[in-house]
Design a protein around this motif. Structure first.
Motif, PDB file in Angstrom:
ATOM      1  N   ASN A 102      -2.259   3.699   3.312  1.00  0.00           N
ATOM      2  CA  ASN A 102      -2.155   2.707   2.801  1.00  0.00           C
ATOM      3  C   ASN A 102      -3.542   1.839   2.427  1.00  0.00           C
ATOM      4  O   ASN A 102      -3.455   0.723   1.898  1.00  0.00           O
ATOM      5  CB  ASN A 102      -1.173   1.497   3.796  1.00  0.00           C
ATOM      6  CG  ASN A 102      -0.653   0.531   2.938  1.00  0.00           C
ATOM      7  OD1 ASN A 102      -0.246   0.549   1.704  1.00  0.00           O
ATOM      8  ND2 ASN A 102      -0.436  -0.355   3.582  1.00  0.00           N
ATOM      9  N   ALA A 105      -4.339   0.534  -1.098  1.00  0.00           N
ATOM     10  CA  ALA A 105      -3.509  -0.784  -1.318  1.00  0.00           C
ATOM     11  C   ALA A 105      -3.938  -2.101  -0.609  1.00  0.00           C
ATOM     12  O   ALA A 105      -4.049  -3.096  -1.076  1.00  0.00           O
ATOM     13  CB  ALA A 105      -2.193  -0.495  -1.135  1.00  0.00           C
ATOM     14  N   ALA A 106      -4.386  -1.679   0.504  1.00  0.00           N
ATOM     15  CA  ALA A 106      -4.544  -2.783   1.479  1.00  0.00           C
ATOM     16  C   ALA A 106      -5.812  -3.325   1.088  1.00  0.00           C
ATOM     17  O   ALA A 106      -6.177  -4.744   1.175  1.00  0.00           O
ATOM     18  CB  ALA A 106      -4.957  -2.226   2.892  1.00  0.00           C
ATOM     19  N   VAL A 109      -5.223  -5.670  -1.967  1.00  0.00           N
ATOM     20  CA  VAL A 109      -4.489  -6.942  -1.318  1.00  0.00           C
ATOM     21  C   VAL A 109      -5.646  -7.930  -0.556  1.00  0.00           C
ATOM     22  O   VAL A 109      -5.512  -9.053  -0.797  1.00  0.00           O
ATOM     23  CB  VAL A 109      -3.200  -6.455  -0.432  1.00  0.00           C
ATOM     24  CG1 VAL A 109      -2.684  -7.738   0.085  1.00  0.00           C
ATOM     25  CG2 VAL A 109      -2.220  -5.906  -1.456  1.00  0.00           C
ATOM     26  N   ALA A 112      -7.826  -9.315  -3.221  1.00  0.00           N
ATOM     27  CA  ALA A 112      -6.799 -10.543  -3.901  1.00  0.00           C
ATOM     28  C   ALA A 112      -6.609 -11.609  -2.859  1.00  0.00           C
ATOM     29  O   ALA A 112      -7.144 -12.844  -3.456  1.00  0.00           O
ATOM     30  CB  ALA A 112      -5.707  -9.810  -4.198  1.00  0.00           C
ATOM     31  N   THR A 113      -6.616 -11.519  -1.734  1.00  0.00           N
ATOM     32  CA  THR A 113      -6.304 -12.688  -0.888  1.00  0.00           C
ATOM     33  C   THR A 113      -7.410 -13.334  -0.817  1.00  0.00           C
ATOM     34  O   THR A 113      -7.467 -14.543  -0.710  1.00  0.00           O
ATOM     35  CB  THR A 113      -5.904 -11.948   0.537  1.00  0.00           C
ATOM     36  OG1 THR A 113      -4.769 -11.152   0.452  1.00  0.00           O
ATOM     37  CG2 THR A 113      -5.231 -13.214   1.465  1.00  0.00           C
ATOM     38  N   VAL A 116      -8.237 -15.323  -3.855  1.00  0.00           N
ATOM     39  CA  VAL A 116      -7.122 -16.561  -4.048  1.00  0.00           C
ATOM     40  C   VAL A 116      -7.631 -17.726  -3.186  1.00  0.00           C
ATOM     41  O   VAL A 116      -7.736 -18.639  -3.408  1.00  0.00           O
ATOM     42  CB  VAL A 116      -5.633 -16.182  -4.009  1.00  0.00           C
ATOM     43  CG1 VAL A 116      -4.880 -17.385  -3.687  1.00  0.00           C
ATOM     44  CG2 VAL A 116      -5.218 -15.133  -4.891  1.00  0.00           C
TER      45      VAL A 116
ATOM     46  N   TYR B 699       5.499  -2.367   3.755  1.00  0.00           N
ATOM     47  CA  TYR B 699       6.428  -3.498   3.578  1.00  0.00           C
ATOM     48  C   TYR B 699       5.527  -4.617   3.510  1.00  0.00           C
ATOM     49  O   TYR B 699       5.639  -5.422   2.554  1.00  0.00           O
ATOM     50  CB  TYR B 699       7.487  -3.446   4.376  1.00  0.00           C
ATOM     51  CG  TYR B 699       8.351  -2.286   4.685  1.00  0.00           C
ATOM     52  CD1 TYR B 699       8.284  -1.382   3.761  1.00  0.00           C
ATOM     53  CD2 TYR B 699       9.314  -2.138   5.751  1.00  0.00           C
ATOM     54  CE1 TYR B 699       9.454  -0.411   3.966  1.00  0.00           C
ATOM     55  CE2 TYR B 699      10.157  -1.258   5.976  1.00  0.00           C
ATOM     56  CZ  TYR B 699      10.219  -0.454   4.942  1.00  0.00           C
ATOM     57  OH  TYR B 699      10.982   0.725   5.016  1.00  0.00           O
ATOM     58  N   VAL B 700       4.507  -4.921   4.550  1.00  0.00           N
ATOM     59  CA  VAL B 700       3.808  -6.055   4.650  1.00  0.00           C
ATOM     60  C   VAL B 700       2.982  -5.918   3.480  1.00  0.00           C
ATOM     61  O   VAL B 700       2.747  -7.049   2.959  1.00  0.00           O
ATOM     62  CB  VAL B 700       3.320  -5.904   6.149  1.00  0.00           C
ATOM     63  CG1 VAL B 700       2.153  -7.276   6.113  1.00  0.00           C
ATOM     64  CG2 VAL B 700       4.136  -5.975   6.929  1.00  0.00           C
ATOM     65  N   THR B 701       2.480  -4.720   3.173  1.00  0.00           N
ATOM     66  CA  THR B 701       1.548  -5.043   1.743  1.00  0.00           C
ATOM     67  C   THR B 701       2.220  -5.496   0.685  1.00  0.00           C
ATOM     68  O   THR B 701       1.676  -6.331   0.033  1.00  0.00           O
ATOM     69  CB  THR B 701       1.031  -3.455   1.534  1.00  0.00           C
ATOM     70  OG1 THR B 701       0.571  -2.897   2.658  1.00  0.00           O
ATOM     71  CG2 THR B 701       0.121  -3.388   0.452  1.00  0.00           C
ATOM     72  N   VAL B 704       2.913  -9.231   0.926  1.00  0.00           N
ATOM     73  CA  VAL B 704       1.483 -10.268   1.039  1.00  0.00           C
ATOM     74  C   VAL B 704       1.077 -10.149  -0.599  1.00  0.00           C
ATOM     75  O   VAL B 704       0.917 -11.127  -1.056  1.00  0.00           O
ATOM     76  CB  VAL B 704       0.471  -9.543   1.769  1.00  0.00           C
ATOM     77  CG1 VAL B 704      -0.851 -10.249   1.486  1.00  0.00           C
ATOM     78  CG2 VAL B 704       0.774  -9.766   3.281  1.00  0.00           C
ATOM     79  N   ALA B 705       1.273  -8.960  -1.368  1.00  0.00           N
ATOM     80  CA  ALA B 705       0.958  -8.931  -2.695  1.00  0.00           C
ATOM     81  C   ALA B 705       1.861  -9.839  -3.307  1.00  0.00           C
ATOM     82  O   ALA B 705       1.545 -10.580  -4.382  1.00  0.00           O
ATOM     83  CB  ALA B 705       1.089  -7.437  -3.061  1.00  0.00           C
ATOM     84  N   LEU B 708       1.221 -13.194  -2.900  1.00  0.00           N
ATOM     85  CA  LEU B 708      -0.059 -13.578  -3.805  1.00  0.00           C
ATOM     86  C   LEU B 708       0.198 -13.797  -5.245  1.00  0.00           C
ATOM     87  O   LEU B 708      -0.101 -14.880  -5.895  1.00  0.00           O
ATOM     88  CB  LEU B 708      -1.146 -12.749  -3.751  1.00  0.00           C
ATOM     89  CG  LEU B 708      -1.906 -12.367  -2.086  1.00  0.00           C
ATOM     90  CD1 LEU B 708      -2.792 -11.084  -2.318  1.00  0.00           C
ATOM     91  CD2 LEU B 708      -2.786 -13.704  -2.255  1.00  0.00           C
ATOM     92  N   VAL B 712      -0.256 -17.241  -7.142  1.00  0.00           N
ATOM     93  CA  VAL B 712      -1.123 -17.285  -8.560  1.00  0.00           C
ATOM     94  C   VAL B 712      -0.338 -17.671  -9.655  1.00  0.00           C
ATOM     95  O   VAL B 712      -0.671 -18.625 -10.264  1.00  0.00           O
ATOM     96  CB  VAL B 712      -1.734 -15.662  -8.692  1.00  0.00           C
ATOM     97  CG1 VAL B 712      -2.140 -15.957 -10.254  1.00  0.00           C
ATOM     98  CG2 VAL B 712      -3.005 -15.549  -7.795  1.00  0.00           C
TER      99      VAL B 712
ATOM    100  N   VAL C  18      -6.456  -9.527   7.151  1.00  0.00           N
ATOM    101  CA  VAL C  18      -5.238  -8.954   6.538  1.00  0.00           C
ATOM    102  C   VAL C  18      -5.505  -7.609   6.066  1.00  0.00           C
ATOM    103  O   VAL C  18      -4.338  -6.799   5.969  1.00  0.00           O
ATOM    104  CB  VAL C  18      -5.052  -9.813   5.005  1.00  0.00           C
ATOM    105  CG1 VAL C  18      -3.967  -8.792   4.045  1.00  0.00           C
ATOM    106  CG2 VAL C  18      -4.437 -11.209   5.327  1.00  0.00           C
ATOM    107  N   LEU C  22      -3.294  -4.332   7.329  1.00  0.00           N
ATOM    108  CA  LEU C  22      -2.690  -3.430   6.289  1.00  0.00           C
ATOM    109  C   LEU C  22      -3.148  -2.111   6.129  1.00  0.00           C
ATOM    110  O   LEU C  22      -2.349  -1.032   5.862  1.00  0.00           O
ATOM    111  CB  LEU C  22      -2.705  -4.162   4.941  1.00  0.00           C
ATOM    112  CG  LEU C  22      -2.131  -5.258   4.555  1.00  0.00           C
ATOM    113  CD1 LEU C  22      -2.028  -5.645   3.012  1.00  0.00           C
ATOM    114  CD2 LEU C  22      -0.529  -5.341   4.986  1.00  0.00           C
TER     115      LEU C  22
END
Lengths: 180, 719, 141
Positions: A102, A105-106, A109, A112-113, A116, B699-701, B704-705, B708, B712, C18, C22
Motif C-alpha cells: 500500500n 498510495a500511502a 495520501v 496530500a494530508t 492540506v 480501507y484506512v487509505t 483518509v483520501a 481529504l 478540499v 498518517v 498506511l
C-alpha cells in the motif's frame, strides 16, 4: 494576542531558530521511523523524535509537559514498544518487508494530508505571534490547574487507566478464553 | 307479472343446476361399483327429466304470457319516430321490474327485466325450440356418458338467451349475451376428445368474442350518451347522430359476430362439430337469433343511424348470396344447413337494413287496421314502389294498399320466427338422417325416402319453407323481407335487392339439391354396417372412433326413435303454418295483407327456376352431384370463397408469428435484460469486491483520501 | 514566537504519522506511527495554549491527558498485537484478512467486520483458520 510590535517571519528570532532546528530533528527522525528497514532502529529513532519534541515543548515554555514527555514517552512507551518487538520475535536486523504494498498510495495520501494541513494552518496562522513568557508551564501552575479545574477529568482518567490495565491483562492472558 | 318473466328465465337455469349437480347424487348412492353404466344412464335420464320439465314449464309460462290481452304497463311513448313497435298489436303494453340498482360510481346498472310483445314473440321461439331440442336429445344422445352436463348446458344456453330477450338493461342483456358465448363454446366442443371439435369450439368463441368487444363498447357509448343503461331510457334518449352512428356500428360488430354475418361468419360452419341438436339450437333459437333480436330491440336507434344500416345492407347482401353459393357446393348436409343459416340471417339483416318503419304498429295501436293508404310521416317508401304491389286482401277489398305495410323489424322478426321453426326442423331432420345414414356426407346418402318416411315428409316441409314455396311459412316471411328490401330507399338498395333475388334462386337450387341427394336417387351402402340392435338395449356409441365432419357420432339403422320424431313433427306445424297466423300476430288480422303478390310471384318463379335447374341436372344423372352446374366456381364455393384461408393468412398466421415474436422477445430481450442486469450487477460488484480484500490499511487509505477530498471540496465550495 | 512554526511542524509530523499508519505492515510500527500522530496533536495543543495564554492551561493539561491516554492505548494495542501474534504467528496487518469476503466465504461462520475476526481466530483454535485466511488474502493480492 498579537502584539503591536510584531516582528516579521524572517529572520527568525533566537528561540525560533532553536525551535526550528529541534522541529527539523523531530521531523527527520519521524521520517526515519516510518521509513527505516530495521524495526529496532525505528523504535530508537522514535526516542530521538520524542526527545526533540520535548525540546520543542521546552522552547515553548511548557516545561512540565516536556518532562512528562520524556518520562512517559521516552521512558515508558518506547520501552513498551521494544518489549512488543521482542515478544513478537521480530528480526533484529534489516528486514525487507516492513512496508506493505500500500506504500505508494500511502505516500500520496500522506503528502496530500501534509499539503492540506500545512496550507490550512499557514493560511490560518501566518500572522499569529506571541512573545514567550517563561513560567507558564511550570509544574506548580499546571498542578494547581489540574487539581482545581481539571480534577474530575483527572479522576476519570484514572478509571480509564484502570480499565486499560484490566483489558491488557485480559487480552494477554492465554488462560482466559473467549466465549465458547 | 314480472315474476313470471323471471321464472321463465330462471327455470331452465335452475334445471341446469339441478341436472348438473343433482343428477348423479341419487344414482351414485344407489348404484355403485359395477353398476356405473346403468347409473350413468339413470343420471342422464334424470337430467333429461329435469331439463324437459323446466323447458316445458317455461314454454307454458311463455304461452300464458303471450295469451294475455295486454301487459301491465302502457307502452312507453318514445320520442323517436315509431317508438311503438309492430308487436304492440300482438301484445300491447309491457312489464318491467328491477331487482336492484347497482351503483357503479358513474352510470348505475339496473338489474331489471322487461317483457313486451317482441320479447314474448322471440321468447316463444326460444322456449319452443329449446323444448324440442331437449326432447330430441333424449333420443339422439342416447347412451351419452356426459348427458347431464350436456342438457344442463342447453338449459343454461336457453336461460341466457331468454335473459337477452327479456333484459331491461343493456348490461343485463350483455350478461346473457356473454353466457351464450361460453355455452356455445361448451356445447360445440361437447365431444372435445376430438381435437377438431375443440378447435371449432375455440374458433366460435374467439370469433364471437371479437364481435363482443365492439358490442360492449357500443353499449358503453349508448349508455354514456343516454345517461342510462336501461333500454327504455336509451331508446327514449336524444342521442346525437354521430354518437348514434358510432354506437350502432360498434353494436353491429357484436351482431355480426353472434349472428354470423359476413366478416365474422366463419365460426358457424365449423360449429357443426357440435351435436346436431346443438346446431339446431344455435341456428334456430339462441345464438344467431340474438344478433337479429338485438337490432330489432334497438331498432329506433338504428333507424336514426342511416350509415350503419347501409353497412348492414352491404354485409347482408354479400352474406346472403355468398353463403347460399357456398351451401350449394357443400357435400356435408349439416354444412349445407349452416351456410343456409348464414344466408337466411343475412335476409333478416337485409330486412333490418332496409330501414323501413312499418305502419302496422301505429295501426295496431290506433285500431285503424282497415284503413288504407295511411302511412306515417316517417315511413320512407315511395308510392311508385307500392303501386306495383297488388295487395291481396282475403277479406278486405282488393287493391287496397296496405296499411299493413311491413316494417323492417317486423319482417326480420317474422323471418326469424319462421326460420327458427323450419331451421330447427331441418336440423332435427338432418340429425335423424345422419342418425340413420351414419354419415354427414350427402354423397353417402340417397334413397332414404322409403326408409325414413316421417323424416322425409317433415324435411320436405322444412326445405319448402327454406325455399319459400307458398304454403309454408318461409314463403310469407321471405316475401315480407324481400318486399321490405324492395321498399328500402337506402343507398345500396339495388345491390341488396338484386342480391336478395339471386339468393332466392340459389336457395331454391341448394335446397332442392340437398333434398334430392338425401332422399332420392340410388340408395348408398351404409357407412358402417352394424347389427340391428335390440330396441330396449342401451347401446354404447363408438363416440371417438368416427371422424367428425365426415361421419356422425351416432348412427342407427332404423327410423329415429319416438323421442326424436315427436319434436320433428311438432316443429313441422309452425314451419308449415306460421305464415298464416302471422297477420293476426302482427295485428293486421287480414290474411296476406302486406304480402306483395306481384313480387311474391317473382320470388316464387326465381326459386322454382333454381330448383328446376338442379332437378333437370339431377334427372340427367342421379348419381352425380348437381353442384357441378357451378362449373369452375364449385371449388371456391365449397371452400366458402377461401375466407377461412384468407383469415388464416391475414390474421391467424401473422398473429401466430407475432405471438412467437413476442415470446422470443420476452425470452431474449426482457428476460435477457433481467438476467443481464443481474449478471451485470454481479460483475460490477465483483469489481467492487476486489477492493474488499480485508486489508484494513487499504480501507484506512481510502478513508483518509476521501476525507481529504471532502475537505478540499468543502474548501473550494466555501471559498 | 510565531505560532505558524509549531503548527507547521505539527502538521508535517501528523502527515508522517498518517503515512506510517498506511504504509507500514508491522503492527508495532503502525502503533509507533500512531504515537507520532498523537505527538503532533500534543505539539499543537501546547503551541495554542502558549499563544492563547489560557488561564486554565487547558492545552497543556490536555496534553498531559493525551500522554496518559497514549500510554494506555499503547498498552492495550500491544496486548492485542501479542494476542494476534499468538494466534496467527504474524503481526503483519496486510496479512490479517479476516475482514475480507473470501476469508469469510471459506469459513462457515460469517466474518463480521468489526474486529470479530481476531476473536474468531481464538475460538477456532488458531493455526488452521489463520493460514486459510492469510492464504486467501495472498491470493487476493
Amino acid at each position: 494576542m498579537t502584539s503591536q510590535a510584531q516582528p516579521g517571519l524572517w529572520p527568525p528570532s533566537g528561540p525560533e531558530i532553536v525551535f526550528l532546528l529541534l522541529g527539523v530533528v523531530a521531523l527527520g527522525s519521524a521520517l526515519l521511523v516510518v521509513t527505516t528497514r530495521r524495526l529496532v532502529h525505528a523504535a530508537l529513532w522514535l526516542v530521538v523524535c520524542f526527545g526533540a519534541l520535548a525540546g520543542c515543548y521546552l522552547v515553548l515554555t511548557a516545561e512540565f509537559v516536556a518532562w512528562v514527555q520524556v518520562l512517559i514517552y521516552v521512558g515508558a512507551i518506547v520501552v513498551l514498544l521494544l518489549f512488543g518487538i521482542m515478544l513478537t520475535r521480530a528480526p533484529i536486523g534489516r528486514s525487507a518487508d516492513l512496508d506493505s504494498g500500500n506504500r505508494w498510495a500511502a505516500a500520496v495520501v500522506g503528502v496530500a494530508t501534509a499539503g492540506v494541513l500545512v496550507s490550512v494552518v499557514v493560511s490560518g496562522f501566518h500572522t499569529a505571534y506571541t512573545p514567550l513568557e517563561p513560567g507558564q508551564g511550570a509544574a506548580g501552575t499546571l498542578g494547581s490547574s489540574v487539581f482545581r479545574t481539571w480534577v474530575l477529568p483527572f479522576e476519570v482518567l484514572s478509571v480509564l487507566l484502570l480499565s486499560a490495565l484490566i483489558g491488557a491483562i485480559a487480552l494477554s492472558r492465554t488462560d482466559i478464553g473467549g466465549r465458547e | 307479472m314480472i315474476a313470471i318473466v323471471a321464472l321463465i328465465i330462471l327455470l331452465p337455469f335452475a334445471a341446469a343446476v339441478a341436472g348438473l349437480l343433482g343428477a348423479k347424487v341419487g344414482t351414485g348412492r344407489r348404484g355403485g361399483g359395477s353398476r356405473t353404466e346403468s347409473s350413468g344412464a339413470a343420471a342422464g335420464r334424470r337430467a333429461a327429466w329435469f331439463a324437459i320439465t323446466a323447458a316445458a314449464a317455461s314454454a307454458v309460462l311463455t304461452l300464458w304470457l303471450a295469451l294475455r290481452p295486454a301487459l301491465d304497463l302502457p307502452t312507453g311513448a318514445a320520442s323517436r319516430p315509431g317508438g311503438a313497435g309492430f308487436w304492440d298489436s300482438f301484445l300491447p303494453g309491457r312489464v318491467e321490474g328491477a331487482l336492484t340498482l347497482i351503483e357503479t360510481g358513474s352510470l348505475p346498472i339496473s338489474v331489471s327485466l322487461r317483457g313486451d310483445g317482441l320479447s314474448v314473440l322471440t321468447g316463444i321461439l326460444v322456449v319452443m325450440v329449446a323444448l324440442a331440442v331437449q326432447v330430441y336429445s333424449v333420443g339422439y344422445m342416447r347412451g351419452e356418458p356426459r348427458y347431464p352436463s350436456y342438457s344442463a348446458f342447453i338449459g343454461l344456453f336457453t336461460s341466457a338467451m331468454l335473459l337477452v330477450v327479456y333484459a331491461g338493461d343493456l348490461i343485463v342483456l350483455y350478461v346473457g349475451w356473454e353466457i351464450m358465448g361460453i355455452c356455445s363454446y361448451l356445447l360445440i366442443g361437447h365431444w372435445w376428445e376430438d381435437r377438431a371439435n375443440s378447435r371449432a369450439a375455440v374458433k366460435a368463441f374467439l370469433v364471437t368474442r371479437l364481435g363482443d368487444v365492439g358490442f360492449l363498447f357500443g353499449i358503453f357509448t349508448l349508455g354514456m350518451a343516454a345517461g342510462s343503461f336501461r333500454i327504455d331510457d336509451v331508446l327514449r334518449a336524444d342521442i346525437p347522430t354521430g354518437t348514434l352512428i358510432a354506437a350502432t356500428l360498434l353494436l353491429l360488430m357484436g351482431v355480426a359476430g353472434k349472428s354470423a354475418q359476413v366478416p365474422l361468419q366463419t365460426w358457424l360452419p365449423d360449429a357443426m362439430a357440435g351435436p346436431t341438436p346443438i346446431s339446431a339450437l344455435i341456428h334456430a333459437a339462441t345464438m344467431v337469433a340474438a344478433g337479429v333480436f338485438v337490432v330489432a330491440r334497438l331498432y329506433p336507434l338504428f333507424l336514426g343511424a342511416r350509415p350503419t344500416l347501409d353497412v348492414l345492407a352491404v354485409i347482408a347482401a354479400i352474406g346472403m348470396l355468398g353463403a347460399a353459393l357456398a351451401a350449394l357446393a357443400q357435400d356435408d348436409l349439416k354444412r349445407v344447413l349452416a351456410y343456409s343459416t348464414i344466408s337466411q340471417l343475412a335476409y333478416m339483416a337485409g330486412a333490418l337494413a332496409a330501414g323501413v318503419r312499418g305502419a302496422a304498429g301505429l295501426a295496431g295501436l290506433s285500431g285503424l287496421s282497415g284503413l288504407s293508404g295511411l302511412s306515417g310521416p316517417d315511413v320512407p317508401y315511395g308510392p311508385d314502389l307500392s303501386e306495383g304491389d297488388v295487395v291481396f286482401g282475403g277479406i278486405g277489398p282488393p287493391g287496397v294498399h296496405g296499411l299493413g305495410e311491413v316494417g323492417g323489424d317486423e319482417a326480420a322478426i317474422f323471418h326469424l320466427l319462421s326460420h327458427g321453426a323450419f331451421k330447427a326442423l331441418l336440423f332435427l331432420c338432418a340429425g335423424a338422417v345422419i342418425h340413420h345414414a351414419g354419415s354427414n356426407l350427402m354423397s353417402r346418402m340417397g334413397g332414404l325416402r322409403t326408409a325414413l318416411p316421417v323424416t322425409f315428409w317433415t324435411m320436405t316441409i322444412g326445405f319448402a319453407a327454406l325455399m319459400g314455396l307458398p304454403p309454408a311459412s318461409g314463403f310469407f316471411s321471405k316475401n315480407a323481407v324481400i318486399s321490405v328490401i324492395e321498399d328500402s330507399d337506402g343507398v345500396v338498395q339495388p345491390f341488396l335487392y338484386g342480391s336478395a333475388l339471386l339468393t332466392v334462386g340459389v336457395t331454391g337450387a341448394y335446397a332442392t339439391r340437398a333434398w334430392l341427394r338425401t332422399f332420392f336417387g340410388p340408395a348408398q351402402p351404409r357407412g358402417e354396417p352394424q347389427p340391428e340392435p335390440l330396441p330396449e338395449e342401451p347401446r354404447e356409441e363408438p363416440l371417438t372412433e368416427v371422424l367428425p365432419g365426415t361421419a356422425a357420432h351416432v348412427s342407427d339403422g332404423r327410423e329415429a326413435p319416438r323421442s326424436m320424431l315427436w319434436p320433428i313433427g311438432v316443429l313441422a306445424v309452425p314451419a308449415l303454418l306460421l305464415g298464416f297466423t302471422w297477420p293476426w300476430v302482427a295485428g293486421r288480422g287480414v290474411m296476406g295483407s302486406g304480402v306483395g303478390w306481384g313480387s311474391a310471384m317473382i320470388d316464387l318463379v326465381v326459386a322454382l327456376l333454381g330448383a328446376g335447374i338442379v332437378y333437370a341436372l339431377w334427372r340427367g344423372d342421379p348419381v352425380r352431384d348437381p353442384a357441378r352446374l357451378l362449373g369452375p366456381f364449385r371449388v371456391p364455393c365449397e371452400r366458402a370463397f377461401y375466407v377461412d384461408t384468407v383469415y388464416a393468412a391475414l390474421v391467424a398466421r401473422p398473429m401466430l408469428r407475432l405471438a412467437r415474436g413476442v415470446v422470443r422477445a420476452d425470452e431474449r430481450v426482457i428476460d435477457g435484460a433481467v438476467r443481464g442486469s443481474g449478471r451485470a450487477a454481479i460483475g460490477l460488484s465483483g469489481v467492487v469486491r476486489l477492493v474488499q480484500n480485508g486489508n484494513a490499511q487499504l480501507y484506512v487509505t481510502g478513508l483518509v483520501a476521501g476525507l481529504l477530498l471532502i475537505a478540499v471540496a468543502a474548501a473550494v465550495v466555501l471559498a | 514566537m510565531h505560532i505558524v512554526y509549531p503548527v507547521v511542524v505539527s502538521a508535517l509530523l501528523f502527515s508522517i504519522g498518517v503515512y506510517g499508519v498506511l504504509a507500514r505492515r508491522n503492527a508495532i510500527l503502525v502503533l509507533m506511527s500512531v504515537e507520532l500522530m498523537l505527538n503532533a496533536v500534543n505539539l499543537n495543543l501546547v503551541a495554542f495554549d502558549v499563544w492563547l495564554r489560557d488561564r486554565l492551561h487547558s492545552g497543556q493539561v490536555l496534553t498531559l491527558f493525551v500522554i496518559v491516554i497514549a500510554a494506555a492505548e499503547v498498552g492495550l494495542g500491544l496486548a492485542i498485537v501479542l494476542a494476534v501474534f499468538r494466534t496467527r504467528r504474524t503481526i503483519d496487518v496486510d496479512r490479517l484478512r479476516a475482514l475480507s469476503e473470501n476469508a469469510a466465504g471459506t469459513d462457515d461462520e460469517s466474518g463480521d467486520g468489526d474486529g470479530g475476526g481476531d476473536r474468531e481466530g481464538d475460538r477456532n483454535g488458531g493455526g488452521s483458520r489463520g493460514t486459510v485466511a492469510s492464504g486467501g488474502g495472498e491470493a487476493a493480492t
